[in-house]
Design a protein around this motif. Structure first.
Motif, PDB file in Angstrom:
ATOM      1  N   ALA A 497       0.754  -1.253   0.046  1.00  0.00           N
ATOM      2  CA  ALA A 497       0.388  -0.333   0.044  1.00  0.00           C
ATOM      3  C   ALA A 497       0.617   1.016  -0.056  1.00  0.00           C
ATOM      4  CB  ALA A 497      -0.760  -0.008   0.945  1.00  0.00           C
ATOM      5  N   HIS A 498       1.762   1.474   0.463  1.00  0.00           N
ATOM      6  CA  HIS A 498       3.090   2.168   0.804  1.00  0.00           C
ATOM      7  C   HIS A 498       3.374   2.599  -0.475  1.00  0.00           C
ATOM      8  CE1 HIS A 498       6.624   4.775   1.363  1.00  0.00           C
ATOM      9  NE2 HIS A 498       7.314   3.532   1.249  1.00  0.00           N
ATOM     10  N   LEU A 499       3.617   1.469  -1.010  1.00  0.00           N
ATOM     11  CA  LEU A 499       4.568   1.485  -2.542  1.00  0.00           C
ATOM     12  C   LEU A 499       3.324   2.351  -4.023  1.00  0.00           C
ATOM     13  CD1 LEU A 499       6.125  -1.349  -3.161  1.00  0.00           C
ATOM     14  CD2 LEU A 499       7.212   0.851  -2.778  1.00  0.00           C
ATOM     15  N   ARG A 500       2.389   1.589  -3.471  1.00  0.00           N
ATOM     16  CA  ARG A 500       1.164   2.237  -4.242  1.00  0.00           C
ATOM     17  C   ARG A 500       0.697   3.188  -4.100  1.00  0.00           C
ATOM     18  NH1 ARG A 500      -1.055  -3.121  -3.235  1.00  0.00           N
ATOM     19  NH2 ARG A 500      -2.892  -2.090  -1.686  1.00  0.00           N
ATOM     20  N   GLN A 501       0.938   4.166  -2.462  1.00  0.00           N
ATOM     21  CA  GLN A 501       0.597   5.766  -2.782  1.00  0.00           C
ATOM     22  C   GLN A 501       1.543   6.648  -4.192  1.00  0.00           C
ATOM     23  OE1 GLN A 501       0.688   5.751   1.753  1.00  0.00           O
ATOM     24  NE2 GLN A 501      -1.241   4.829   1.550  1.00  0.00           N
ATOM     25  N   ARG A 502       3.117   6.038  -4.255  1.00  0.00           N
ATOM     26  CA  ARG A 502       4.227   6.740  -4.475  1.00  0.00           C
ATOM     27  C   ARG A 502       4.426   6.143  -5.181  1.00  0.00           C
ATOM     28  NH1 ARG A 502       3.819   6.007   0.885  1.00  0.00           N
ATOM     29  NH2 ARG A 502       4.175   7.648   2.076  1.00  0.00           N
ATOM     30  N   LEU A 503       4.033   4.825  -6.262  1.00  0.00           N
ATOM     31  CA  LEU A 503       4.705   4.735  -7.758  1.00  0.00           C
ATOM     32  C   LEU A 503       3.573   3.530  -8.217  1.00  0.00           C
ATOM     33  CD1 LEU A 503       7.604   2.636  -6.135  1.00  0.00           C
ATOM     34  CD2 LEU A 503       7.957   4.100  -7.027  1.00  0.00           C
ATOM     35  N   PRO A 504       4.014   4.221  -9.791  1.00  0.00           N
ATOM     36  CA  PRO A 504       2.419   3.614 -10.828  1.00  0.00           C
ATOM     37  C   PRO A 504       2.651   1.835 -11.059  1.00  0.00           C
ATOM     38  CG  PRO A 504       4.096   5.099 -11.657  1.00  0.00           C
ATOM     39  CD  PRO A 504       4.884   4.478 -10.112  1.00  0.00           C
ATOM     40  N   HIS A 505       1.816   1.742 -10.983  1.00  0.00           N
ATOM     41  CA  HIS A 505       0.796  -0.383 -10.430  1.00  0.00           C
ATOM     42  C   HIS A 505       2.567  -0.882 -10.847  1.00  0.00           C
ATOM     43  CE1 HIS A 505       0.289  -1.121 -14.750  1.00  0.00           C
ATOM     44  NE2 HIS A 505      -0.425   0.331 -15.100  1.00  0.00           N
ATOM     45  N   TYR A 506       3.109  -0.741 -12.328  1.00  0.00           N
ATOM     46  CA  TYR A 506       4.311  -1.903 -12.645  1.00  0.00           C
ATOM     47  C   TYR A 506       5.410  -1.184 -11.736  1.00  0.00           C
ATOM     48  CZ  TYR A 506       5.732   2.403 -14.909  1.00  0.00           C
ATOM     49  OH  TYR A 506       6.047   4.080 -15.275  1.00  0.00           O
ATOM     50  N   LEU A 507       5.289  -0.635 -10.790  1.00  0.00           N
ATOM     51  CA  LEU A 507       6.809  -0.278 -10.273  1.00  0.00           C
ATOM     52  C   LEU A 507       6.390  -1.304  -8.413  1.00  0.00           C
ATOM     53  CD1 LEU A 507       7.900   3.281 -10.847  1.00  0.00           C
ATOM     54  CD2 LEU A 507       8.973   1.448 -11.614  1.00  0.00           C
TER      55      LEU A 507
END
Length: 547
Positions: A497-507
């Motif tokens: 969830a942390h990554l989804r707030q900062r990165l596009p889905h493919y990352l």
């Protein structure tokens, strides 16, 4: 109009002198022979308007709501351009386009270049933090969006000027904006993944787009062509799809959904008699595996973005025959495509599919330790020609590292260092051998593993992380992350969830596994093989789509 050197001035350095022995020199001269091809010294605006004047009643755009001929598309773009000019958009301004695949998207891109602006294609699904960072870095004040989306966008992106784009509210204005820029003006900016956690902005000139599509060697592009627009507009393949059609008086067919269904793809290709389609490697492999008749009526299938599977290519060759499938390769910094390889046969002595020879107005070199490599010797791929970006926005040191002035065979060249390894085969084409760094391709998107690790390590609950890839069922690759937690309550879903707030889905990694430690090899490096081998063992993990 503001040009890229003003935005990303790089330190000057003495030209790099690249030496060459007789065999290497002869091989590279053959590789780059006859690539220089005349192309119009004009921008996208002028070339599109010339097609609209020449073929006003020809179908320019097929979209879910119907069709637009060249006169109508030109007139609607003129009307939006006038609205944008009245709202304060000036030549050189960066205009963010937050519109999904639709007639409004194409109108918005055309209107922006008609104003002399630079379009920044972005995705409204990207996290707010990333969107704000990209707009700040490009100085983008004006945002184009669908009228129904503007309130939500305004809440997410405060301080911007939002302009609605609705086809039914536009009129067909005959008079085009008077602006006439230079082919060296910046047409658009793409952002790619960055190893420091900061995406790199890649500005692309008008002449680079024209070089890509004019007198193309890799497929037939003319007024009889029908191209499918399938790629996200933030992916540089869209540059080829959109301008490959509209600068030739051809027809552009918009795929009517953001999600690809093979049944629907087949219907669209068949109904509209599409002649040219670009598919990422992973999607191409899926089509070959599950529904090869999808591409039965397509004249040329371009595919690339990742290394190709010889098994899938052999199947494709058997089903479609020679010269129907063309492998294409190229970094964003060289405007979409740099080399091409028509698949005619698979040679038994080659372990991977060649990436081929340079497209028109492009030169390629294989270099190691300041020398051109003779056939068979691996080195780094360096590219030259008018497709090259001026450099990275606001990153002079990165620009200086990757874009270098050199002298090759006594001729001054500006070169882009791709970071890709390859060798020249005895048959005279390039064969890809992987990366020099930790950059990978996921579904055609360029991914720096370091960017994902950067955002994972920034979490207080993470002591250490390791990000890598593994093959997926579609013949492509997927991201896998291993995390050593620093707290007992570290949770994989919270990290995602942390990554989804900062990165596009493919990352966002498809698999995220917690571990007590990261095993090391005898040389002290993280043992990637041991980590991947242990994925089948039970452990705390979250596996699934990266959306």
């Amino acid at each position: 109009m503001t040009t890229a050197p003003d935005r990303s001035a790089a330190p000057t350095a003495a030209p790099l002198r690249i030496e060459a022995g007789p065999a290497a020199l002869a091989a590279h001269r053959a590789l780059n022979q006859d690539t220089d091809t005349p192309y119009p010294d004009l921008g996208v605006k002028e070339l599109f308007e010339a097609q609209a004047a020449r073929r006003p009643r020809a179908t320019a755009l097929v979209h879910e709501g119907g069709r637009l001929d060249y006169a109508a598309l030109n007139g609607l773009a003129n009307d939006l351009a006038e609205t944008m000019r009245s709202a304060g958009v000036r030549p050189g301004d960066t205009v963010t386009v937050l519109i999904g695949r639709s007639a409004e998207l194409i109108i918005a891109l055309l209107a922006t270049v008609k104003c002399g602006g630079t379009y920044l294609p972005a995705d409204a699904d990207w996290p707010d933090e990333r969107l704000r960072a990209l707009l700040d870095r490009t100085g983008s004040v004006h945002v184009l969006g669908r009228a129904g989306d503007l309130d939500a966008l305004a809440a997410r992106l405060p301080g911007r000027r939002f302009l609605p784009v609705e086809r039914d509210r536009l009129t067909e204005r005959e008079q085009a904006p008077a602006h006439r820029g230079s082919p060296d003006d910046i047409a658009y900016i793409n952002f790619t993944s960055g190893s420091t956690g900061v995406p790199k902005g890649v500005p692309i000139r008008h002449r680079s787009i024209v070089r890509l599509v004019h007198r193309a060697r890799y497929c037939r592009l003319d007024e009889e062509s029908v191209l499918l627009q399938l790629a996200p507009v933030s992916f540089d393949a869209a540059t080829f799809e959109i301008w490959g059609a509209l600068l030739h008086g051809a027809t552009l067919v918009l795929y009517p959904s953001s999600f690809v269904s093979l049944g629907r793809l087949r219907r669209v290709l068949t109904e509209h008699r599409v002649t040219v389609v670009f598919l990422t490697t992973a999607l191409f492999n899926t089509v070959v595996d599950e529904a090869p008749d999808t591409l039965a009526g397509v004249r040329t299938v371009l595919t690339g973005g990742e290394a190709h599977s010889l098994t899938h290519m052999a199947t494709a060759l058997r089903i479609y025959g020679p010269d129907r499938v063309v492998s294409v390769y190229g970094p964003t910094e060289c405007t979409t495509f740099a080399t091409y390889h028509p698949v005619r046969a698979l040679d038994r002595d080659e372990s991977s599919l060649p990436i081929g020879r340079p497209i028109q107005n492009t030169r390629a070199y294989v270099v190691r330790d300041g020398h051109l490599c003779p056939p068979g010797d691996p080195g780094e791929v360096l590219l030259a020609g008018p497709g090259l970006s001026p450099g990275y926005l606001g990153l002079p040191e990165a620009t200086a590292r990757h874009f270098v002035d050199a002298e090759v065979d006594g001729v001054p060249e500006r070169l882009y260092r791709t970071g890709d390894r390859a060798f020249l085969s005895e048959r005279g084409h390039l064969v890809f051998q992987g990366r020099l760094d930790d950059q990978v391709k996921i579904n055609g998107f360029r991914v720096e593993l370091g960017e994902v690790a950067y955002h994972l390590d920034a979490q207080p609950a993470v002591r250490r992380s390791f990000v890598t890839t593994r093959p997926n069922r579609q013949g492509g690759r997927e991201l896998v992350a291993f995390v050593v937690p620093d707290t007992a309550d570290c949770d994989p879903e919270t990290l995602r969830a942390h990554l989804r707030q900062r990165l596009p889905h493919y990352l966002v990694p498809t698999v995220l596994r917690l571990r007590a430690d990261l095993p090391l090899t005898a040389t002290g490096k993280v043992d990637r093989s041991a980590l991947l081998a242990g994925l089948d063992a039970p452990a705390a993990a979250v596996e699934g789509g990266a959306s």
